[in-house]
Design a protein around this motif. Sequence first.
Motif, PDB file in Angstrom:
ATOM      1  N   ALA A 197       6.479 -55.269 -84.851  1.00  0.00           N
ATOM      2  CA  ALA A 197       6.633 -54.551 -86.125  1.00  0.00           C
ATOM      3  C   ALA A 197       5.339 -54.542 -86.928  1.00  0.00           C
ATOM      4  O   ALA A 197       4.982 -53.520 -87.534  1.00  0.00           O
ATOM      5  N   GLU A 200       3.650 -51.122 -88.229  1.00  0.00           N
ATOM      6  CA  GLU A 200       3.796 -50.879 -89.665  1.00  0.00           C
ATOM      7  C   GLU A 200       2.729 -49.962 -90.265  1.00  0.00           C
ATOM      8  O   GLU A 200       3.056 -49.096 -91.108  1.00  0.00           O
ATOM      9  N   ILE A 248      10.586 -49.132 -90.216  1.00  0.00           N
ATOM     10  CA  ILE A 248      10.874 -50.053 -89.116  1.00  0.00           C
ATOM     11  C   ILE A 248      11.927 -51.073 -89.521  1.00  0.00           C
ATOM     12  O   ILE A 248      11.806 -51.733 -90.556  1.00  0.00           O
ATOM     13  N   ALA A 258       5.422 -62.067 -92.578  1.00  0.00           N
ATOM     14  CA  ALA A 258       5.232 -60.797 -93.288  1.00  0.00           C
ATOM     15  C   ALA A 258       4.783 -61.052 -94.724  1.00  0.00           C
ATOM     16  O   ALA A 258       3.872 -60.382 -95.240  1.00  0.00           O
ATOM     17  N   ILE A 297       3.031 -57.809 -96.236  1.00  0.00           N
ATOM     18  CA  ILE A 297       3.784 -56.679 -95.678  1.00  0.00           C
ATOM     19  C   ILE A 297       5.207 -56.743 -96.218  1.00  0.00           C
ATOM     20  O   ILE A 297       5.947 -57.697 -95.937  1.00  0.00           O
ATOM     21  N   LEU A 327       9.140 -53.697 -94.334  1.00  0.00           N
ATOM     22  CA  LEU A 327      10.006 -53.809 -93.164  1.00  0.00           C
ATOM     23  C   LEU A 327      11.417 -54.219 -93.579  1.00  0.00           C
ATOM     24  O   LEU A 327      11.609 -54.932 -94.559  1.00  0.00           O
TER      25      LEU A 327
END
Length: 243
Positions: A74, A78, A84, A101, A106, A109
């Motif tokens: 992922a 990304e 995703i 993450a 990030i 997700l």
Amino acid sequence: MTDTVSFGYQDVAPEEKTRRVGEVFANVAASYDRMNDAMSGGLHRIWKDVFVKRVKPRTGETILDMAGGTGDIAFRMEPSGAAITVADINPAMLEVGMQRAAARGIDGLVWTEANAETLQFPDRFFDAYTIAFGIRNVTDIPKALREAHRVLRRGGRFFCLEFSTTLWPGFDTIYDRYSHHLVPKLGKWIADDEESYRYLVESIRRFPDMATFESMIGDAGFVQTRVEPMLGGLVAIHSGWKI
């Protein structure tokens, strides 16, 4: 489905495999990425890079990354701008992925606990389905493949990265010695868990060869199936399309 399935070199009841695999990944979650580096000499990073290039995620697509708990695939997809969903049956693996993450900043997700055999998503929901080094741990692989086909839209694509059987003469013997003798010791040294990594090695040996698994993907309804072997087939990228 048969009355028994493989758990490493043992044959056990399906529900017993599901339970034991859950215990394995709960045990190894915290050290999973360090062990991947140690076991493959870092090659798993290259394999995953190649895998994502084959998937070709694009802005506006919806992608299900199944068994993607720690986020490795992922995170690579990304930047494409695709939406995703990272799904995994094991909450411990998902927790590691969410922590990673957050450390990377990030936040786009979606993380969800899901069983590959009984997905909670509606029919024709995703544009692509990815699964990396996870399909061999599924209890009922044909059922999981049918579920992957179900949740894909028409024109959707299936991509699977998994260990297989190398066809290079002599390399299989070398790899067998390495994997059966050294990998469990690495598991003991790095993760203080020899038995979980013994299972992971044995699960590779029990997984179908490339041609057999390609046939299973076709039996699930996918067309234009393809196999791309790496290291002579030690690792392979399997793909197919839903029409």
